[in-house]
Write a protein that holds these residues in place. Sequence first.
Motif, PDB file in Angstrom:
ATOM      1  N   ILE A  43       0.836  -1.208   0.000  1.00  0.00           N
ATOM      2  CA  ILE A  43       0.000   0.000   0.000  1.00  0.00           C
ATOM      3  C   ILE A  43       0.865   1.250   0.000  1.00  0.00           C
ATOM      4  N   LEU A  44       1.873   1.296   0.872  1.00  0.00           N
ATOM      5  CA  LEU A  44       2.736   2.478   0.957  1.00  0.00           C
ATOM      6  C   LEU A  44       3.584   2.648  -0.303  1.00  0.00           C
ATOM      7  N   THR A  45       3.958   1.544  -0.926  1.00  0.00           N
ATOM      8  CA  THR A  45       4.704   1.615  -2.194  1.00  0.00           C
ATOM      9  C   THR A  45       3.811   2.191  -3.291  1.00  0.00           C
ATOM     10  N   ASN A  46       2.582   1.746  -3.353  1.00  0.00           N
ATOM     11  CA  ASN A  46       1.638   2.257  -4.358  1.00  0.00           C
ATOM     12  C   ASN A  46       1.369   3.744  -4.184  1.00  0.00           C
ATOM     13  N   LEU A  47       1.472   4.230  -2.950  1.00  0.00           N
ATOM     14  CA  LEU A  47       1.247   5.652  -2.665  1.00  0.00           C
ATOM     15  C   LEU A  47       2.533   6.477  -2.793  1.00  0.00           C
ATOM     16  N   ARG A  51       9.773   2.740  -0.867  1.00  0.00           N
ATOM     17  CA  ARG A  51      10.086   1.767  -1.912  1.00  0.00           C
ATOM     18  C   ARG A  51      10.904   0.661  -1.278  1.00  0.00           C
ATOM     19  N   LEU A  52      10.800  -0.513  -1.840  1.00  0.00           N
ATOM     20  CA  LEU A  52      11.521  -1.680  -1.363  1.00  0.00           C
ATOM     21  C   LEU A  52      12.769  -1.826  -2.210  1.00  0.00           C
ATOM     22  N   GLN A  59      16.782  -6.953   2.383  1.00  0.00           N
ATOM     23  CA  GLN A  59      15.731  -6.094   1.848  1.00  0.00           C
ATOM     24  C   GLN A  59      15.606  -4.875   2.745  1.00  0.00           C
ATOM     25  N   TYR A  60      15.517  -3.717   2.117  1.00  0.00           N
ATOM     26  CA  TYR A  60      15.389  -2.456   2.838  1.00  0.00           C
ATOM     27  C   TYR A  60      14.119  -1.746   2.425  1.00  0.00           C
ATOM     28  N   ILE A  61      13.570  -0.995   3.356  1.00  0.00           N
ATOM     29  CA  ILE A  61      12.465  -0.091   3.075  1.00  0.00           C
ATOM     30  C   ILE A  61      13.075   1.300   3.041  1.00  0.00           C
ATOM     31  N   GLU A  62      12.905   2.004   1.939  1.00  0.00           N
ATOM     32  CA  GLU A  62      13.418   3.368   1.824  1.00  0.00           C
ATOM     33  C   GLU A  62      12.241   4.336   1.851  1.00  0.00           C
TER      34      GLU A  62
END
Length: 70
Positions: A43-47, A51-52, A59-62
């Motif tokens: 959901i947060l990536t789509n918004l 980004r992953l 794996q990182y969340i940026e």
Amino acid sequence: KLDEWLINHCRKSQESKIKKSLLLTHAPYSVRSKEALDKAIQILTNLSRIRLSIDTKLQYIEVNPVLLEA
């Protein structure tokens, strides 16, 4: 909840990315299961809030840098 937590965590640590595995133990309880976390990340990536990214095997969340500006 995750969005706010990520922004606060990154501001405190002065980093724009966080290991995905850390979220399973430190993020809000409601997203600590793999399924809930993956859904929230999608959901947060789509918004365009995050980004992953993958660096070697990690794996990182940026977080979007614009969101970290205060």
